[in-house]
Structure formats: structure tokens, C-alpha cells
Design a protein around this motif. Structure first.
Motif, PDB file in Angstrom:
ATOM      1  N   VAL A 132       0.798  -1.052   0.034  1.00 47.01           N
ATOM      2  CA  VAL A 132      -0.085  -0.070  -0.016  1.00 47.01           C
ATOM      3  C   VAL A 132       0.951   1.330   0.019  1.00 47.01           C
ATOM      4  N   TYR A 133       0.461   2.118  -0.860  1.00 51.44           N
ATOM      5  CA  TYR A 133       1.204   3.336  -0.801  1.00 51.44           C
ATOM      6  C   TYR A 133       0.127   4.586  -0.741  1.00 51.44           C
ATOM      7  N   TRP A 134       0.910   5.495   0.007  1.00 54.60           N
ATOM      8  CA  TRP A 134       0.220   7.049   0.223  1.00 54.60           C
ATOM      9  C   TRP A 134       0.954   8.107  -0.509  1.00 54.60           C
TER      10      TRP A 134
ATOM     11  N   GLN B 140       5.204   3.942   2.056  1.00 57.77           N
ATOM     12  CA  GLN B 140       4.775   2.331   1.504  1.00 57.77           C
ATOM     13  C   GLN B 140       4.902   1.611   2.755  1.00 57.77           C
ATOM     14  N   TYR B 141       3.928   1.069   2.644  1.00 57.64           N
ATOM     15  CA  TYR B 141       3.768  -0.429   3.419  1.00 57.64           C
ATOM     16  C   TYR B 141       3.720  -1.715   2.619  1.00 57.64           C
ATOM     17  N   TYR B 142       4.307  -2.712   3.278  1.00 63.70           N
ATOM     18  CA  TYR B 142       4.271  -4.034   2.667  1.00 63.70           C
ATOM     19  C   TYR B 142       3.821  -5.220   3.703  1.00 63.70           C
TER      20      TYR B 142
ATOM     21  N   GLU C 105       4.450  -3.937   7.350  1.00 61.38           N
ATOM     22  CA  GLU C 105       5.847  -3.120   7.565  1.00 61.38           C
ATOM     23  C   GLU C 105       5.741  -2.114   6.654  1.00 61.38           C
ATOM     24  N   GLU C 106       6.492  -1.101   7.464  1.00 67.97           N
ATOM     25  CA  GLU C 106       6.963   0.060   6.638  1.00 67.97           C
ATOM     26  C   GLU C 106       7.942  -0.346   5.933  1.00 67.97           C
ATOM     27  N   ARG C 107       7.971   0.174   4.699  1.00 72.67           N
ATOM     28  CA  ARG C 107       9.077  -0.409   3.700  1.00 72.67           C
ATOM     29  C   ARG C 107       9.863   0.914   3.152  1.00 72.67           C
TER      30      ARG C 107
ATOM     31  N   GLN D 152      -0.279   3.260   9.164  1.00 73.13           N
ATOM     32  CA  GLN D 152      -0.188   1.844   9.642  1.00 73.13           C
ATOM     33  C   GLN D 152      -0.792   0.868   8.390  1.00 73.13           C
ATOM     34  N   GLN D 153      -0.417  -0.284   8.429  1.00 72.23           N
ATOM     35  CA  GLN D 153      -1.314  -1.311   7.607  1.00 72.23           C
ATOM     36  C   GLN D 153      -1.481  -2.267   8.624  1.00 72.23           C
TER      37      GLN D 153
END
Lengths: 116, 116
Positions: free
Chosen positions: A32-34, A48-50, A53-55, A67-68
């Protein structure tokens, strides 16, 4: 329909307040990207989260956080809002890019935030 | 530095004619992806076409084609037989990163207006 759902579509709030933007990625997408889109700054990558986890981090202010969750939906929290935070906030999702460079990111319809 | 440059803030084209939207990029990566997105006035970001850095053939998707010139670091979008519905903002983007970490870097966009 991209399959990415963002809520709410529009948000009007006062300076100093805190808001939460929500994003549900396409089924099966782990990333997921913001992004923030404003008239003067264009499309700016925020974070970005993958798979929870924050990537990657871009030009994200300290007043902003994200957060994801285990179900892969993501939330972007914006606090101590200022007039300059008024913008269109996009969420995008993609499958794991890995070596698949040709996997496009699918964008939600955005949340238009107006700070008054 | 990794960067996307779109030098045409606005373009006009007559309906049914072809138009080329310019995009140049800068990266030292050997493997990268280039994308074009369309943003109509309603705000959503619509994926149009992708070109991989190792792809020898120019990408095509219906009326869209990408004129990829790797040595010049350009990835121009060609829209054939323009339609009134093509009036929108067009963004060129580059995927940077590796593995499960990555983001899209966007250019400033080109506003295309199709005249009847």
C-alpha cells in the motif's frame, strides 16, 4: 473500478484537528502506498507499507503517520492540521513488485481533504 | 537523482488527431519501469500503459503507445485518434526501488485538451 477503496471521499475539518483516512487495497495486494497531491507540490510519495511493515518513506511530515493492519487495509493519520495540508490524498496498492517491474500500482479515487 | 520531467504544462489537440506527450527520466538504475496515468477532472488516477527498461518493443495499449528511447531517457506517450474524453491531466511515472520496497515517482503532469 480499480479495486482500491478509499474513505471518506471528501473531508472538511478545521485547523488543529486530527483526521484518519482509510484505504482498502485490491484483493491480494500486499503493498500500500500513500500519496499527497496538491496544486503546488504535485504528486508526492508519502509512505509505503508491505504486508504490515513500513518499507519506504517519502516526504511525510512528523504530524502524519500511517499503518497497515493484518487484514492489509491501511490508515493515514493526519494531526495538528494546517491550511497547507489541504490536498487530495491517494492510496495505491500493488502486488509484490519483487522482480516484476511491470506491475502497475492501482489507485483509489482519493480523499479530498479541505482544512478551513 | 531519480526524476521525471514533463515539460509541457498544457497541450491542445484537435479531435481525431494524434498527440505526443513528452516525458524524460533520470535514473542510474539498470532495471526500472515507466508508467503513464490519466487523471480526469473527477480526480481518479487511471493506469494507461507500462514500459520496462529491458523491453525492446515499444508498449501499446489500444490507442496509447509509448515511444521509448532508452539512450535519450525518454518515454513519450502517443495518443492516436484523440477523443473528447481524452481531455485530462496525464502523468508520467517511474518505478524505483527493489524487492518489495518501491514507489512511483511522478512528473508534474501535462494537461491535455481535445478540441471538437
Amino acid at each position: 473500478d480499480s479495486g482500491v477503496t478509499q474513505t471518506p471521499k471528501h473531508l472538511i475539518t478545521a485547523t488543529g484537528q486530527r483526521v484518519t483516512l482509510r484505504c482498502s487495497p485490491r484483493s491480494g495486494d500486499l503493498s500500500v502506498y500513500w500519496y499527497q497531491q496538491s496544486l503546488d507540490q504535485g504528486l508526492q510519495f508519502l509512505i509505503q507499507y508491505y504486508n504490515g511493515e513500513e518499507r519506504a518513506k517519502g516526504n511525510i511530515l512528523e504530524r502524519f503517520s500511517a499503518q497497515q493492519f493484518p487484514d492489509l487495509h491501511s490508515e493515514l493519520n493526519l494531526s495538528s492540521l494546517e491550511l497547507g495540508d489541504s490536498a487530495l490524498y491517494f492510496c495505491a496498492s500493488s502486488v509484490s513488485w519483487g522482480k516484476a517491474m511491470n506491475t502497475e500500482a492501482f489507485f483509489g479515487q482519493g480523499t479530498r481533504l479541505t482544512v478551513v | 537523482a531519480q526524476k521525471i520531467t514533463q515539460t509541457q504544462p498544457g497541450m491542445f489537440v484537435q479531435e481525431k488527431e494524434a498527440v505526443t506527450l513528452d516525458c524524460t527520466y533520470d535514473t542510474s538504475d539498470q532495471s526500472y519501469g515507466l508508467f503513464w496515468y490519466k487523471q480526469p477532472s473527477s480526480g481518479e488516477m487511471i493506469f494507461l500503459i507500462y514500459q520496462g527498461s529491458y523491453d525492446e518493443q515499444n508498449a501499446t495499449e489500444g490507442r496509447y503507445s509509448l515511444n521509448f528511447q532508452k539512450a535519450r531517457k525518454s518515454a513519450n506517450l502517443v495518443i492516436s485518434a484523440s477523443q473528447l474524453g481524452d481531455s485530462a491531466m496525464y502523468f508520467c511515472a517511474m518505478r524505483v526501488g527493489s524487492g518489495n520496497t518501491g514507489k512511483l515517482i511522478f512528473g508534474q503532469g501535462t494537461t491535455l485538451q481535445v478540441k471538437p
